[in-house]
Every structure is written in C-alpha cells, then in structure tokens.
Scaffold this motif. Structure first.
Motif, short mmCIF file in Angstrom:
data_model
loop_
_atom_site.label_atom_id
_atom_site.label_comp_id
_atom_site.label_asym_id
_atom_site.label_seq_id
_atom_site.Cartn_x
_atom_site.Cartn_y
_atom_site.Cartn_z
N TYR A 28 0.79 -1.09 0.09
CA TYR A 28 -0.29 0.12 0.37
C TYR A 28 0.76 1.48 0.41
CZ TYR A 28 -4.34 -3.14 0.87
OH TYR A 28 -5.35 -3.07 0.89
N HIS B 243 0.05 4.06 -2.52
CA HIS B 243 -0.93 4.76 -2.10
C HIS B 243 -0.91 5.87 -1.04
CE1 HIS B 243 -5.61 5.57 -0.72
NE2 HIS B 243 -5.17 5.68 -1.86
N TRP C 107 0.90 8.86 -2.70
CA TRP C 107 -0.59 9.80 -2.73
C TRP C 107 -1.40 10.11 -2.47
CZ3 TRP C 107 -2.59 11.21 -7.87
CH2 TRP C 107 -3.76 11.44 -7.92
N TYR D 290 -8.78 5.80 -5.10
CA TYR D 290 -7.56 4.64 -5.49
C TYR D 290 -7.07 4.43 -7.07
CZ TYR D 290 -7.23 2.97 -0.50
OH TYR D 290 -7.43 2.49 0.59
N LEU E 287 -2.13 3.34 -9.70
CA LEU E 287 -1.60 2.63 -8.86
C LEU E 287 -1.50 1.34 -8.65
CD1 LEU E 287 -2.25 5.58 -6.15
CD2 LEU E 287 -0.22 5.43 -8.04
N VAL F 27 -3.62 0.02 -6.48
CA VAL F 27 -4.07 -1.25 -4.85
C VAL F 27 -5.10 -0.40 -4.59
CG1 VAL F 27 -2.95 0.34 -3.31
CG2 VAL F 27 -1.75 0.18 -4.05
#
Length: 372
Positions: free
Chosen positions: A190, A193, A196, A226, A230, A232
């Motif tokens: 993760y 993320h 992000w 999400y 990515l 994820v």
C-alpha cells in the motif's frame, strides 16, 4: 568437457570463446558450472569474467566469503567490470557491513554503467542508510530521471524524496509522477497509495492556507481515491478519518456546514478496538460538532496512550514509541503547546521520517480488525 576427455587444444578454443562472451544475463548457478569456471580459472587465472561468474555462483550457494573474494579478484583484473563493482557493493553492504565501502563500489559501478537501474536503486538505499541528506539524494536521482522511470521502486523513492522536500514544485512533480506512471503493485503493498494520499493532502493544505477552497477541495477529494494506475485496491473496510477530516474542514470554511457534518459523522462512526490516530480525528470531529465533553475525553485518552508509549518501557520501543511521539505532538498542538508539539514531532521524525504513514497503517489495520 573437451578438457575432461583430453582434447586440450579444443578446450583452449572454448575457454577463449567463453572469455569473450557477454557478461549481461550470464548467471551460472549449477554445480557443473562451478566446475567449468574453476577449470577456466586454472587455465587462465587472469580471466576476470570467470572470477565474476564463479563469485556469483558461490555467493548464491552460501559460500559468501569465497564469492566475495572472486569479485575482488575480478575487479583487480578488470577495473571496468561494472557488474563486479555492483556485486562488490552488495557484498560490502550485506556481508561486510561496510556502508562506506559499499557506497564507493556502487558509485564506481554506476559510473561505468549509468543506465543500470538496479545499481542506482541499491546506491540510493545505501545512501539512505548512511544518512546522506535527502536533498543530495533527490538531486542525484533527478540527474538520472530517465533511468528512475524504468523501475517502480526507484520512482517511488524519488516521490518520497520530493515529499520530504515539501515545496510546491516538488509536490507537483510528485503528483505528476503518481498520476501518470503505471505502477505494478502486488497484494499488501500500500506504500504507493500512502504517497498518493500524502501528496494530495499537502497540496490541499497549501491551497487551504491561501483560502483557495475549491482547489483544496479537489485535492482532498483526490486523496480519497484509489487510482487504477497505482494498482492498489481499496481496503474493505478502510480507515478514512484522516481524509474525511480534510473534506469536513474545507466545507466548514466554505460555510457548507451540512456537508461538513456528513463527513464528521462518518469519522465518528468508524469502529476502532483501541486508541490510535483515528482517535485524534474523532476528537476533532466531536469538537466541530460542539460535543465538548466527548472531545476532551477522546483527547485525554489519546494523550494517556501516547505518554504510555513514550515512557521508555521495553514493550513500546521501536515503532510504537515513534508513533507515540507523533500522536503526542498532535495532542500538544491541539492544546496550544506549540513548542512541546514541535519537540515531540521532531523526536518522531528523527526516528522515522515516514512516521505519519506508520500511524495511518496502524489505524488501517485496527479498522480491519474491528470489522472481523
């Protein structure tokens, strides 16, 4: 084989041909390969490639000191053998625990082959372990940006360093990388993320401080997403208090109290089995809803928890203690003790520059447990 059956001249021809062969993607690992390389070295002791390959085989088979010695011999024979310098850097780090020597070897390997992304990655890892200033590491990776983009893990390190820099230009560059690059994540990873979320929250904070509320709202909403690039997937259930609080505060600033209240209620309704970062946001939500007693109760609970984890007791050392310092900084800041808050945050960041992510991860895991 020719040597074993007594054809010495034919054996010499094949040894010479092998010696001139490519180094890239040559990675012998079988026992007959070991015998062949040892025979090659007996015939030609100055065959640097044979020493490199035998070193690789022996190191992989657990004979690490012998493997390392062959890498050293390979470099002695051919100072321009980039792969041997990379392997020497790896061995100095993981076998000899000599970061300075490792750093020097990786630097030489990178000088010989500036486009070797793996060497660049490991070079930066050693630089981080040596506590090379983040700004210096950032500048170096920027110089090799075309190589950085060839590996997800390198690009994520560049993003992290831009977040450490924290200025608007670097934040926007980090946002651009996270928005445009297709990362290949696997289950349980993760970290990208978290980057992000962090970059969008910080860009949102910049806009919020300048009272550019529409821009802040866009970034805060992005932090809730999400993105597919990515790779994820959202946690189910997911810890959302930290992103919902940003949305609530910007709607309050825009005099949209009804919308803000919806996010505040979502924060309060999150299920936790113990105290953590989410408790802080639930306290803020109760305060925003004018529930003073619940606000003080939650804040006191968080303060007691943080002080317990920063007490120096053995069971809290490491990550729990680091997160404790960060949580205590939030409590002290909320209580108006700016100096105390700054001191506690510095303790947390000195122990782990990514302590905020650790605190979020701790809360996420607890939310998942609370719904089992």
């Amino acid at each position: 084989f020719k040597e074993l059956v007594g054809h010495a001249s034919a054996a010499s021809k094949y040894y010479a041909k092998a010696r001139k062969g490519p180094v890239d993607y040559t990675n012998p690992h079988r026992l007959e390969g070991k015998a062949a390389l040892e025979a090659a070295i007996v015939r030609n002791p100055d065959d640097a490639n044979a020493h490199l390959f035998l070193g690789n085989l022996l190191y992989a088979r657990g004979q690490r000191e012998d493997g390392f010695a062959h890498w050293e011999k390979a470099i002695e024979l051919n100072d321009n053998l980039a792969h041997a310098w990379r392997n020497l850097g790896y061995g100095e780090w993981h076998l000899k625990n000599n970061l300075a020597a490792s750093y020097k070897a990786y630097k030489k390997g990178l000088h010989l082959n500036p486009r070797d992304a793996r060497v660049l990655l490991e070079y930066d890892r050693v630089a981080e372990a040596m506590e090379v200033p983040a700004g210096e590491r950032l500048a170096f990776l920027e110089q090799h940006h075309d190589v950085v983009r060839t590996r997800d893990d390198l690009l994520s390190r560049l993003v992290d360093l831009r977040l450490v820099a924290g200025d608007m230009e670097n934040l926007k560059e980090a946002y651009s990388s996270l928005s445009s690059h297709h990362f290949h994540s696997w289950e349980g990873k993760y970290g990208i993320h978290h980057c992000w979320v962090e970059v969008n929250q910080r860009l949102g904070d910049w806009a919020f401080e300048k009272e550019e509320f529409e821009a802040a709202l866009r970034y805060y909403e992005e932090a809730c997403r999400y993105p597919k690039n990515l790779e994820v997937a959202p946690r189910t259930p997911d810890f959302r208090a930290h992103v919902y609080w940003n949305l609530a505060k910007v709607h309050m600033a825009m005099n949209k109290q009804d919308v803000a209240n919806g996010y505040l209620q979502k924060i309060i309704s999150e299920k936790y089995t113990r105290t953590h970062l989410g408790t802080y946001y639930q306290a803020l939500a109760q305060k925003a809803l004018n529930n003073s007693s619940k606000y003080r109760s939650l804040l006191d609970r968080l303060e007691n928890y943080a002080k317990k984890h920063t007490s120096g007791e053995f069971e809290y050392r490491g990550t729990p203690e680091t997160i404790g310092h960060y949580l205590l900084s939030l409590v002290l800041e909320e209580k108006g003790d700016k100096n105390g808050a700054a001191a506690e945050r510095r303790k947390a960041l000195d122990r782990n520059p990514r302590v905020i992510r650790s605190a979020i991860r701790e809360a996420q895991l607890n939310v998942a447990r609370a719904h089992q």
